[in-house]
Scaffold this motif. Structure first.
Motif, PDB file in Angstrom:
ATOM      1  N   ASP A 337      32.196  54.393  60.977  1.00  0.00           N
ATOM      2  CA  ASP A 337      32.734  53.419  61.923  1.00  0.00           C
ATOM      3  C   ASP A 337      33.858  52.655  61.236  1.00  0.00           C
ATOM      4  O   ASP A 337      33.608  51.825  60.369  1.00  0.00           O
ATOM      5  N   ALA A 338      35.097  52.940  61.636  1.00  0.00           N
ATOM      6  CA  ALA A 338      36.257  52.336  60.975  1.00  0.00           C
ATOM      7  C   ALA A 338      36.228  50.818  61.071  1.00  0.00           C
ATOM      8  O   ALA A 338      36.650  50.121  60.145  1.00  0.00           O
ATOM      9  N   THR A 339      35.719  50.301  62.169  1.00  0.00           N
ATOM     10  CA  THR A 339      35.674  48.845  62.331  1.00  0.00           C
ATOM     11  C   THR A 339      34.747  48.206  61.314  1.00  0.00           C
ATOM     12  O   THR A 339      35.075  47.193  60.701  1.00  0.00           O
ATOM     13  N   ARG A 340      33.575  48.817  61.105  1.00  0.00           N
ATOM     14  CA  ARG A 340      32.629  48.251  60.137  1.00  0.00           C
ATOM     15  C   ARG A 340      33.181  48.339  58.718  1.00  0.00           C
ATOM     16  O   ARG A 340      32.979  47.425  57.907  1.00  0.00           O
ATOM     17  N   VAL A 341      33.865  49.429  58.410  1.00  0.00           N
ATOM     18  CA  VAL A 341      34.493  49.560  57.099  1.00  0.00           C
ATOM     19  C   VAL A 341      35.533  48.459  56.909  1.00  0.00           C
ATOM     20  O   VAL A 341      35.634  47.833  55.847  1.00  0.00           O
ATOM     21  N   SER A 342      36.313  48.210  57.943  1.00  0.00           N
ATOM     22  CA  SER A 342      37.335  47.170  57.870  1.00  0.00           C
ATOM     23  C   SER A 342      36.707  45.802  57.641  1.00  0.00           C
ATOM     24  O   SER A 342      37.225  44.991  56.871  1.00  0.00           O
ATOM     25  N   ILE A 343      35.582  45.525  58.319  1.00  0.00           N
ATOM     26  CA  ILE A 343      34.898  44.248  58.129  1.00  0.00           C
ATOM     27  C   ILE A 343      34.380  44.136  56.691  1.00  0.00           C
ATOM     28  O   ILE A 343      34.500  43.083  56.051  1.00  0.00           O
ATOM     29  N   LEU A 344      33.811  45.228  56.162  1.00  0.00           N
ATOM     30  CA  LEU A 344      33.304  45.240  54.794  1.00  0.00           C
ATOM     31  C   LEU A 344      34.406  44.897  53.798  1.00  0.00           C
ATOM     32  O   LEU A 344      34.246  44.029  52.941  1.00  0.00           O
TER      33      LEU A 344
END
Length: 498
Positions: A337-344
């Motif tokens: 999930d690119a969004t979760r990676v970005s948040i991390l």
């Protein structure tokens, strides 16, 4: 109330050649009025300009999710959801083109209208851009909204660091300007978070962009309430623009408002001192366009422009582009999930920027730059080696990725913006900083556009090693060119470092 006459200052202290003779140095070095200030009073003069950085970061995070929502046949809520890769690219980069244009506009208006009014204009354009984008009935109107929003980014990223640097007390100036970078990253994380919450909502992209509206309104009201930069007011005085007594009175009132009750008794004396120092270093002369590239003006451009250029061409956009695939290879479930990676990664950036804010006025600019960029060199060569030799050991790539992000946020991330806000002489600061911002966004665009063709031509491994070589060159540049400005007033920086 008694003031120093700027003409008397010229006679008393002479013209500046960029170097300080021994008999003149005590003016700049020892005889300062103690900088009494209230930390509470310093919060709002930082907070409202910093909202311009928050809105910039939010746009980056929200757009990464908005492009997904826009292309959904069932959730986009529009008939023109079938966007080509070029169309999506324009949505993503529209604000970048606007920011480039905003930097050019800032070059012409910054010293005429002042930092405060430029930030009010930026807040107004943030509001208009967000509304046009969120309510866009067609694709072309959406792009117009993105460009308008980008113009406000260019203006805000130009004026916010100037206003903060010119109004902040010297002992905490580094922390406050660096904290603006913290707000940019905070905005990015907020954009990713709100985007992930609304990406599966009908017409979710409209809500993502509409979220900017109340923040833009708060920024505009706050900047309307804040006073003009006292140093900008005094620059107008010694260059003979406006009523002298009125401008001086306004500068004193501005300092009292910005520093709090503790500063009231010494405000007039501080104004006299700033006037004397500005005249001593030659601020009574207006700079022509040609003089921007001469003498200490040229040196400031080399330092400031060089830092923001290396900030972009050492590969930051490219490394973050590869982040999801690196983490996915390493087996992280969130990597799909690119969004979760970005948040991390955004949270990591937030933590490391916070560390930089805490230590920057204790350790200084150069140690953080040299240490952070040194870590970036190691991480880039590690990342290149992973793609060339160690593809079976994804832990190498993960370590390199986290090391790069952390070291960037300790060095180039906050300190690039800090240095360009304090290194330029006052008479050059408006135009010089606009050129530096133009270099920043221009280099960002260049790296973004050149990355894919270079990856196809050279491969990821060689490309990241190439970024590592550029990073080594930036270390040499920092070691030999970039001065230490910790604890110096803006006038001392001009006299001692340029």
């Amino acid at each position: 109330m008694k003031f120093l006459d700027p003409k008397c200052c010229v006679q008393l202290f002479g013209k500046s050649s960029g170097e300080i003779s021994p008999e003149r140095e005590p003016l700049i070095k020892e005889n300062h009025v103690p900088e009494n200030y209230s930390v509470v009073a310093a919060i709002l003069p930082f907070l409202f300009p910093a909202l311009g950085g928050l809105l910039y970061g939010y746009e980056i995070g929200a757009t990464s999710c908005a492009t997904i929502s826009l292309q959904s046949p069932s959730l986009s809520g529009i008939s023109w959801y079938n966007l080509s890769s070029v169309d999506v690219g324009l949505v993503t980069s529209g604000s970048l083109y606007g920011a480039l244009f905003g930097s050019i506009v800032a070059f012409t208006i910054a010293d005429v209208i002042g930092r405060r009014k430029e930030l009010i204009l930026a807040a107004l354009l943030y509001l208009v851009g967000a509304l046009v984008t969120a309510l866009a009935p067609t694709y072309s109107v959406l792009i117009i909204g993105r460009v308008i929003y980008g113009v406000s980014v260019g203006l805000a990223m130009h004026a916010a660091p100037m206003y903060i640097a010119e109004t902040a007390p010297s002992p905490i100036r580094g922390q406050l300007v660096s904290l603006k970078e913290f707000f940019i990253v905070l905005g990015m994380v907020g954009g990713y978070g709100i985007g992930s919450l609304t990406v599966n909502v009908h017409s979710g992209w409209r809500y993502m962009y509409a979220t900017s509206v109340p923040l833009a309104v708060i920024m505009g009201i706050g900047m309307w309430w804040l006073p003009a930069s006292p140093r900008w007011l005094l620059l107008r005085v010694i260059q003979g623009k406006g009523n002298v007594e009125n401008q001086r009175e306004a500068a004193i009132k501005s300092l009292c408002c910005l520093r709090g009750p503790a500063f009231v008794d010494s405000a007039a004396e501080q104004v006299n001192e700033i006037l004397a120092e500005l005249t001593f270093v030659g601020e009574d002369k207006e700079v022509t366009f040609g003089e921007l590239f001469q003498g200490k003006c040229l040196k400031a451009l080399i330092i400031g422009g060089g830092l923001v250029l290396f900030q972009q061409i050492t590969g930051q956009p490219s490394v973050l582009y590869y982040a999801p695939s690196i983490l996915q290879t390493a087996g992280f479930s969130a990597a799909g999930d690119a969004t979760r990676v970005s948040i991390l990664l955004g949270l990591l950036k937030l933590i490391m920027t916070g560390v930089a804010v805490v230590v920057i006025d204790r350790l200084g600019r150069r140690p953080l730059l040299l240490g952070g960029v040194g870590g970036m060199v190691v991480s880039l060569f590690l990342l290149g080696s992973y793609y060339l030799f160690f593809s079976a050991s994804p832990v190498v790539a993960v370590v390199a990725l986290l090391l790069y992000v952390g070291c960037y946020q300790l060095s180039f991330g906050p300190i690039g913006w800090l240095m360009i806000s304090e290194i330029f002489p006052l008479k050059l600061r408006g135009r010089g900083l606009s050129l530096a911002v133009l270099v920043n966004f221009g280099a960002n665009a260049l790296v973004t556009f050149a990355f894919s063709p270079l990856k196809e031509l050279l491969g990821a491994g060689i490309l990241f090693c190439g970024f590592g070589v550029i990073c080594v060159l930036s270390l040499v540049f920092i070691f030999f060119i970039v001065p230490e400005t910790k604890g110096l007033t803006l006038e001392e920086i001009e006299a001692k470092c340029l």
